[in-house]
Design an enzyme around this catalytic site. Structure first.
Site, PDB file in Angstrom:
ATOM      1  N   GLU A 128      -8.419   7.498  -3.655  1.00 55.86           N
ATOM      2  CA  GLU A 128      -7.723   6.469  -2.679  1.00 55.86           C
ATOM      3  C   GLU A 128      -8.805   5.173  -2.492  1.00 55.86           C
ATOM      4  O   GLU A 128      -9.967   5.333  -3.129  1.00 55.86           O
ATOM      5  CB  GLU A 128      -7.626   6.803  -1.395  1.00 55.86           C
ATOM      6  CG  GLU A 128      -6.074   7.433  -1.039  1.00 55.86           C
ATOM      7  CD  GLU A 128      -5.183   6.100  -1.159  1.00 55.86           C
ATOM      8  OE1 GLU A 128      -5.665   5.092  -1.094  1.00 55.86           O
ATOM      9  OE2 GLU A 128      -3.774   6.320  -0.730  1.00 55.86           O
TER      10      GLU A 128
ATOM     11  N   SER B  75      -4.402  -0.968  -5.308  1.00 54.48           N
ATOM     12  CA  SER B  75      -4.770  -1.821  -4.477  1.00 54.48           C
ATOM     13  C   SER B  75      -4.857  -3.201  -5.112  1.00 54.48           C
ATOM     14  O   SER B  75      -5.444  -3.570  -5.702  1.00 54.48           O
ATOM     15  CB  SER B  75      -6.168  -1.852  -4.115  1.00 54.48           C
ATOM     16  OG  SER B  75      -6.886  -2.486  -3.137  1.00 54.48           O
TER      17      SER B  75
ATOM     18  N   SER C  47      -4.922   5.553  13.321  1.00 55.22           N
ATOM     19  CA  SER C  47      -6.005   6.643  14.007  1.00 55.22           C
ATOM     20  C   SER C  47      -6.291   7.819  13.197  1.00 55.22           C
ATOM     21  O   SER C  47      -5.257   8.472  12.440  1.00 55.22           O
ATOM     22  CB  SER C  47      -5.587   6.863  15.272  1.00 55.22           C
ATOM     23  OG  SER C  47      -5.676   5.979  16.494  1.00 55.22           O
TER      24      SER C  47
ATOM     25  N   HIS D 158     -10.391   2.053   0.152  1.00 58.21           N
ATOM     26  CA  HIS D 158     -10.431   1.466   1.537  1.00 58.21           C
ATOM     27  C   HIS D 158     -11.428   0.283   1.322  1.00 58.21           C
ATOM     28  O   HIS D 158     -12.231   0.088   1.803  1.00 58.21           O
ATOM     29  CB  HIS D 158     -11.273   2.594   2.242  1.00 58.21           C
ATOM     30  CG  HIS D 158     -10.335   2.845   3.500  1.00 58.21           C
ATOM     31  ND1 HIS D 158     -10.943   3.392   4.852  1.00 58.21           N
ATOM     32  CD2 HIS D 158      -9.110   3.002   3.723  1.00 58.21           C
ATOM     33  CE1 HIS D 158      -9.957   3.273   5.723  1.00 58.21           C
ATOM     34  NE2 HIS D 158      -8.727   3.388   4.994  1.00 58.21           N
TER      35      HIS D 158
ATOM     36  N   HIS E 233       0.964  -1.165  -0.013  1.00 58.86           N
ATOM     37  CA  HIS E 233       0.022  -0.031  -0.091  1.00 58.86           C
ATOM     38  C   HIS E 233       0.726   1.375  -0.021  1.00 58.86           C
ATOM     39  O   HIS E 233       0.672   2.187  -0.739  1.00 58.86           O
ATOM     40  CB  HIS E 233      -0.821   0.023   1.168  1.00 58.86           C
ATOM     41  CG  HIS E 233      -1.856   1.138   1.095  1.00 58.86           C
ATOM     42  ND1 HIS E 233      -3.158   1.141   0.329  1.00 58.86           N
ATOM     43  CD2 HIS E 233      -1.874   2.169   1.984  1.00 58.86           C
ATOM     44  CE1 HIS E 233      -3.648   2.237   0.739  1.00 58.86           C
ATOM     45  NE2 HIS E 233      -3.063   2.993   1.614  1.00 58.86           N
TER      46      HIS E 233
ATOM     47  N   GLY F  75      -2.636   8.826  -8.244  1.00 57.70           N
ATOM     48  CA  GLY F  75      -3.416   7.533  -7.996  1.00 57.70           C
ATOM     49  C   GLY F  75      -3.377   6.623  -6.985  1.00 57.70           C
ATOM     50  O   GLY F  75      -2.509   6.878  -5.982  1.00 57.70           O
ATOM     51  N   ASN F  76      -3.813   5.524  -7.036  1.00 55.48           N
ATOM     52  CA  ASN F  76      -3.609   4.572  -6.144  1.00 55.48           C
ATOM     53  C   ASN F  76      -3.692   3.020  -6.573  1.00 55.48           C
ATOM     54  O   ASN F  76      -4.443   2.831  -7.742  1.00 55.48           O
ATOM     55  CB  ASN F  76      -4.728   4.681  -5.165  1.00 55.48           C
ATOM     56  CG  ASN F  76      -4.956   3.738  -3.925  1.00 55.48           C
ATOM     57  OD1 ASN F  76      -4.015   3.513  -3.007  1.00 55.48           O
ATOM     58  ND2 ASN F  76      -5.684   2.810  -3.992  1.00 55.48           N
TER      59      ASN F  76
ATOM     60  N   ARG G   7      -8.135  14.700   3.902  1.00 55.80           N
ATOM     61  CA  ARG G   7      -7.054  15.124   4.406  1.00 55.80           C
ATOM     62  C   ARG G   7      -5.875  15.317   3.379  1.00 55.80           C
ATOM     63  O   ARG G   7      -5.087  16.153   3.390  1.00 55.80           O
ATOM     64  CB  ARG G   7      -6.530  14.187   5.546  1.00 55.80           C
ATOM     65  CG  ARG G   7      -7.230  14.393   6.762  1.00 55.80           C
ATOM     66  CD  ARG G   7      -6.524  13.777   8.000  1.00 55.80           C
ATOM     67  NE  ARG G   7      -6.470  12.259   7.878  1.00 55.80           N
ATOM     68  CZ  ARG G   7      -7.288  11.401   7.966  1.00 55.80           C
ATOM     69  NH1 ARG G   7      -8.659  11.730   8.157  1.00 55.80           N
ATOM     70  NH2 ARG G   7      -7.382   9.958   7.947  1.00 55.80           N
TER      71      ARG G   7
ATOM     72  N   TYR H 221       4.222   0.594  -3.046  1.00 50.44           N
ATOM     73  CA  TYR H 221       4.024   0.221  -4.554  1.00 50.44           C
ATOM     74  C   TYR H 221       4.943  -0.562  -5.151  1.00 50.44           C
ATOM     75  O   TYR H 221       5.571  -0.649  -6.209  1.00 50.44           O
ATOM     76  CB  TYR H 221       3.806   1.588  -5.385  1.00 50.44           C
ATOM     77  CG  TYR H 221       2.805   2.363  -5.090  1.00 50.44           C
ATOM     78  CD1 TYR H 221       1.596   2.330  -5.707  1.00 50.44           C
ATOM     79  CD2 TYR H 221       2.608   3.362  -3.942  1.00 50.44           C
ATOM     80  CE1 TYR H 221       0.409   3.101  -5.521  1.00 50.44           C
ATOM     81  CE2 TYR H 221       1.651   4.255  -3.552  1.00 50.44           C
ATOM     82  CZ  TYR H 221       0.406   4.062  -4.209  1.00 50.44           C
ATOM     83  OH  TYR H 221      -0.598   4.728  -4.104  1.00 50.44           O
TER      84      TYR H 221
END
Length: 724
Positions: free
Chosen positions: A93, A536, A314, A95, A49, A533-534, A116, A52
């Protein structure tokens, strides 16, 4: 405090998701065995994650530069120039795994994290989108996941005060054990407000802002996002982060005031890998080191070890780098917004990250090694053996039928039916910037005080990419570009979320590599930069991988914006219906018609045509300044696109010379345009009039007819009747 490794036969590094070779690399970097806290830091920062490590070899093939790109891949969000001092920040992103474990909090904290990423750049978040994937809604657990995720997005986004303006959703068996929850956010800022994450300046102070640190989310980056999902293994199910949107709202306002008053040198959000990531990246980006005191980190649970504090994910936390003289002012701003502020470190020379707890040195390592020395794998690729058989078996024409049977069946499919059950739970008018709300091809927002507008569309089709990932990915870029064009904007930048199965399987890495090449080709052809980008990976359960599921988030830009942009609900009696783009009657690969009517997933998707694609996109963006209704043709073909206009505008239609197969085929580069009689301008792309609006029936001539009321009832109930 001295930490001891767990008492278990399995080495600590394997419990943390590291391979033996990766562990040996850590020893080589440090010249010794790592301390427990150091091992925790490397495990999260070298996770799939964060590092990469399986995808970096391929991601460099995506085009990322253009004169209007201010910040490209590598920062918290991509940033583009809109002129006159205005910038836009865009980020996407995933999740996915947390949302399977706990759908409400998994989705909610996905929203919090993406926001954020945006305000870390100095931008005020102005909108969110949510591309989603679930198993079929006839199964109770899938309904539970779907309902929980939508509630989590709504609960967090509405409370934090950022509108959710759209997204898209698919349902298929492959997503039942691996739902996909992707979230994209857009922010606006002035050029002078741009903030980056480098911690320059020896003696500058690291100030932790926001919520206290707990054990929620520990291992999220290194385990949940970096290993196949095992429902029986507790080690694969760390606690999901718990979000507090009201804390996030206070944090947003505090940070934006800090930027306005130029009180921070750099800033980084604490998302994946928490303090490990924020401290090491801020230090490394500035070519510096940092001394960190964990006793100064506010915690909400007793007895937290150094590793737990460093790994915790957190929510609602930021790390600001501040000049010593500005610390008091930073603390005062935080107090004004009721945000905790704690000095936890100091920027140093030499590049070493040193961490202490209760006076003991628990970690000392090169800050840059956590990112720069992360493993980079060139995993083997293998073309899947199923492709040739599926390509040969596909439909090339639709067997004869009756619209009265086929169209209602398609409109009843939850992936094609009315999505308002989802987006009515979202507040989409916050800030009063929204010109085109959810339910259309793309969302359109004004930039107040200017003539500028931004459009966004998210698009994905895992089943088409399963049949041909290169063509499927290219199609996604072209479709998403057309979706923003029909709002009156031109495609300007792309972010991508690449959701795939187990990268240790050569067939999955082949899918990934082909997807990258398909996206790169289309972006090059349209001259659109990929600004972030992301990835997963490990979306796999019991050995079954999800469909290769890239999601494209497209940003469109117009200056000036259309004075009255097209909408699906503006069709009126006697308006002419025009098909713009090439006629098509043979592309049924992964089509809704094949999937819903015949239960098939086969064939090879048609390739894109760059010349035609560019021409159709330009035509749509131009027509949007003059015509009342434009609508992209995608899932379900011409027939479903026509039905969506008729239902939304509450008026029937009559269609003439359109073949039976042409009604359901899903070839690229096509849209519908409606206009008053005789007002269709001449275009440089194929254009043909196919019908007229009017009446109370969807009349397809020799192919049959459906009452508008029947079509409306089926379409409106597609999701609600299943969720009831």
């Amino acid at each position: 405090m001295t930490e001891s490794p767990p008492d278990t036969a399995e080495p600590a590094h394997r419990q943390l998701g590291m391979t033996d070779d990766e562990y040996e690399s850590v020893i080589a970097i440090l010249g010794r065995e790592p301390r427990p806290a150091e091992l925790a830091m490397y495990s999260v920062m070298w996770s799939e994650h964060c590092s990469y490590k399986s995808s970096r070899t391929h991601l460099g093939r995506l085009p990322s530069s253009a004169p209007w790109v201010v910040v490209g891949p590598g920062e918290n969000a991509g940033v583009v120039d809109l002129g006159d001092g205005w910038l836009a920040a865009l980020r996407i992103e995933s999740h996915n795994h947390p949302s399977f474990v706990e759908p409400y909090q998994g989705a909610a904290t996905g929203v919090g994290g993406i926001l954020r990423d945006i305000f870390t750049m100095g931008a005020r978040p102005i909108a969110v989108w949510d591309p989603l994937r679930f198993g079929p809604l006839d199964e109770a657990h899938n309904r539970y996941l779907f309902g929980g995720v939508v509630s989590g997005i709504a609960g967090y986004g509405n409370a934090v005060g950022v509108p959710t303006l759209g997204g898209e959703v698919e349902f298929a068996d492959r997503y039942a054990a691996n739902p996909l929850v992707n979230v994209m956010a857009l922010g606006l800022l002035r050029r002078e407000q741009l903030v980056l994450s480098a911690a320059s300046g020896v003696g500058n102070i690291a100030v932790l802002l926001g919520a206290a640190t707990g054990r929620d989310g520990i291992g999220g980056a290194s385990i949940l996002a970096s290993a196949s999902f095992d429902e029986e293994s507790g080690s694969k199910r760390p606690s999901v982060q718990v979000g507090d949107p009201f804390e996030e709202k206070r944090l947003i306002e505090a940070c934006l005031e800090l930027y306005d008053r130029s009180l921070v040198v750099g800033i980084q959000d604490l998302g994946a890998a928490g303090i490990s990531c924020a401290t090491s990246e801020c230090a490394a980006n500035g070519g510096m080191g940092m001394d960190v005191d964990l006793d100064s980190v506010p915690v909400r649970e007793d007895g937290m070890t150094a590793g737990e504090i460093l790994m915790s994910e957190s929510q609602e936390r930021m790390l600001a780098i501040v000049e010593p003289a500005a610390v008091a002012d930073v603390v005062a701003v935080a107090e004004k917004w009721e945000v905790n502020a704690s000095v936890i470190g100091t920027v140093t020379e030499g590049g070493s990250l040193r961490v202490r707890q209760q006076g003991e040195l628990v970690a000392e390592l090169p800050a840059a090694s956590l990112s720069d020395d992360a493993p980079k794998y060139d995993r083997p690729l293998a073309r899947p053996g199923y492709l040739d058989e599926l390509w040969a078996a596909g439909l090339t024409a639709a067997p004869p039928g009756d619209v009265a049977e086929v169209l209602p069946a398609l409109l009843d499919d939850p992936a094609l039916g009315d999505r308002s059950w989802i987006y009515q739970q979202y507040d989409h008018q916050l800030f009063l910037n929204t010109i085109i709300e959810p339910g259309h091809d793309g969302s359109l927002l004004r930039i107040k005080g200017t003539d500028k507008a931004l459009a966004v569309s998210t698009d994905g089709n895992g089943q088409r990419c399963y049949l041909d990932p290169r063509r499927g990915a290219s199609r996604l870029v072209m479709e998403s570009a057309l979706n923003v064009a029909v709002t009156g904007t031109m495609p300007y930048a792309v972010v991508d979320n690449l959701n795939f199965g187990n990268p240790e399987k050569p067939e999955i890495m082949w899918q990934f590599s082909e997807t990258i090449d398909g996206m790169a080709e289309a972006c090059d052809q349209l001259m659109i930069p990929v600004i972030g980008g992301n990835v997963s990976f490990y979306n796999e359960s019991a050995g079954v991988d999800i469909y290769p599921s890239p999601v494209v988030g497209m940003l469109g830009f117009a200056d000036p914006m259309p004075s009255s942009p097209p909408r699906l609900d503006r069709a009126r009696a006697a308006m002419e219906i025009w098909l713009v783009g090439p006629r098509d009657e043979t592309d049924f690969a992964a089509s809704a018609y094949s999937r819903v009517i015949h239960g098939r997933l086969d064939g090879r998707p048609a390739a894109t045509n760059p010349d035609v694609g560019r021409g159709v996109i330009a035509a749509a963006a131009g027509l949007a300044h003059h015509l009342p209704v434009l609508h992209d043709i995608s899932s379900g073909g011409i027939a479903v696109a026509l039905a969506e206009i008729a239902i939304t505008s509450e008026i029937g239609l009559s269609i003439g010379d359109v073949g039976w197969s042409e009604l359901w085929s899903e070839g690229p580069h096509r849209f519908l345009a409606l206009c008053e009689p005789g007002s269709m301008p001449t275009l440089e792309v194929p254009t043909v009039r196919i019908g007229t609006m009017g009446g109370t029936t969807l009349d397809f001539g020799r192919h049959g007819a459906v009452e508008l009321s029947t079509a409306t009832g089926v379409w409106r109930a597609a999701i609600p009747r299943r969720m009831a």
